[in-house]
Scaffold this active site. Structure first.
Site, mmCIF file in Angstrom:
data_model
loop_
_atom_site.group_PDB
_atom_site.id
_atom_site.type_symbol
_atom_site.label_atom_id
_atom_site.label_comp_id
_atom_site.label_asym_id
_atom_site.label_seq_id
_atom_site.Cartn_x
_atom_site.Cartn_y
_atom_site.Cartn_z
ATOM 1 N N LYS A 262 0.719 -1.265 0.006
ATOM 2 C CA LYS A 262 0.050 0.061 0.095
ATOM 3 C C LYS A 262 0.925 1.310 -0.015
ATOM 4 O O LYS A 262 1.876 1.323 0.694
ATOM 5 C CB LYS A 262 -0.800 0.012 1.207
ATOM 6 C CG LYS A 262 -2.193 -0.814 1.315
ATOM 7 C CD LYS A 262 -3.290 -0.169 1.829
ATOM 8 C CE LYS A 262 -4.755 -0.780 1.331
ATOM 9 N NZ LYS A 262 -4.902 -0.812 0.045
ATOM 10 N N ASP B 101 7.942 12.207 2.362
ATOM 11 C CA ASP B 101 7.352 10.842 3.016
ATOM 12 C C ASP B 101 8.464 9.759 2.995
ATOM 13 O O ASP B 101 8.133 8.789 2.797
ATOM 14 C CB ASP B 101 6.198 10.247 2.365
ATOM 15 C CG ASP B 101 5.526 9.249 3.222
ATOM 16 O OD1 ASP B 101 4.668 8.560 2.596
ATOM 17 O OD2 ASP B 101 6.025 9.135 4.523
#
Ligand SMILES: CCCn1cc(-c2nc(Nc3ccc(C(=O)NC)cc3)nc3[nH]ccc23)cn1
Length: 307
Positions: A24, A143
């Site tokens: 994911k 991120d």
């Protein structure tokens, strides 16, 4: 429309054979597929990121991620292959090279005993070079975390998932986001927590956290979230977790040295975690320091075998 949007490489959905789920990412899930236009299973394996439209993620966000990845071309960044428009549905998918060894977290957990310090430093220097390449293109990843690093082989890792990546405007040194959404706050620099301010120096902070994850072999008992929550107190509920995290960082608490972590590596992490972003090294400086530590490690290992 950017150049990239004009020159997309198109994969036809009917030839994209689903095999299994891979993971994911931001805005969507990634699946293993075989692109098999001849229909005889001789086609290549690819990783396909499908947009999961939700209130958080829109097709526009996804298009930005596709455009970001399509202009990046570097050995330590996951390779873009093209896109696949799904017939009928409004959606689209991002087609990338398939990296057989999977995420760095899974790799370190299952290869803990045959990954030594030099191996870690090699991975650290590859991630650093990938980030230096991004910085030269004025991209801020936003991120950077071990979960977004993929393993191509025993000696090659690549940066993946550019869902939160932003281009820094030419006249500024930082990017400010409006609503921080579901943020990876335990990888965030203080100015990102307090002012939603993102820059190459906030990526450097996150890089320090990735170094920590690396040298903890991505052990779940010492992951950044767990260690920060131990310090904050497990009974604290959000949203005040953000405020508590900002406070402990302000009071100079930092993630503890991983077990058996070389002192020089921990000192590198501490440099990345300077409260004032001006004091943090840039990725090119970090790269030089890592090469030096790698050289020392090589020399040490030579003495050891020479005895
Ligand atoms: C980064 C977060 C989003 N994300 C991207 C991917 C991804 N995975 C892989 N290979 C992969 C993954 C898992 C395993 C496995 O054995 N798992 C138990 C083996 C191989 N190749 C990729 N190319 C581009 C993206 C990508 C997975 N999640």
């Amino acid at each position: 429309l950017s150049l990239a949007q004009h020159e997309q490489i198109l994969f036809e959905e009917r030839h994209l054979r689903y095999i299994s789920p891979l993971g994911k990412g931001n805005f969507g899930s990634v699946e293993l597929c075989r692109y098999d236009p001849l229909g005889d299973n001789t086609g290549e394996l690819v990783a396909v990121k499908k947009l999961q439209p939700s209130k958080q993620s829109t097709l526009d966000d996804f298009k930005k991620e596709v455009n970001t990845l399509s202009v990046l071309d570097f050995e330590y960044i996951v390779k873009y292959k093209g896109i696949c428009y799904s017939t009928g549905r409004l959606s689209m998918s991002l087609v990338m090279e398939y990296l057989p060894y999977g995420s760095l977290i899974g790799y370190l957990e299952s290869n803990r005993h045959n990954v030594n310090t030099r191996h870690m430093l090699l991975f650290a220097s590859q991630i650093c070079k990938g980030m230096e390449y991004l910085q030269n293109k004025r991209y801020v990843h936003r991120d950077l975390a071990a979960r977004n690093i993929l393993v191509a082989s025993e000696s090659l890792v690549k940066i993946a998932d550019f869902g939160l990546t932003k281009v820094i405007p030419f006249d500024k040194e930082y990017y400010r986001v409006s609503q921080p959404g579901e943020s990876p706050i335990f990888w965030y620099a203080p100015e990102s927590i307090n002012e939603s301010r993102f820059s190459h120096k906030s990526d450097v902070w996150s890089y320090g956290v990735v170094l920590h994850e690396l040298f903890c072999y991505c052990d779940t008992n010492s992951n950044p979230k767990r260690l920060c929550m131990q310090e904050i107190g497990h009974n604290v509920q959000s949203p005040s977790i953000l405020m508590h995290l900002a406070n402990i960082l302000k009071n100079n608490w930092r993630l503890p040295a991983p077990p058996n972590c070389p002192a020089k590596v921990y000192s590198l992490m501490k440099q990345c975690w300077a409260y004032d972003f001006e004091e943090r090294p840039c990725f090119s400086e970090l790269g030089i320091q890592i090469e030096t530590i790698m050289q020392d490690e090589r020399e040490n290992s030579v003495h050891y075998t020479a005895d």
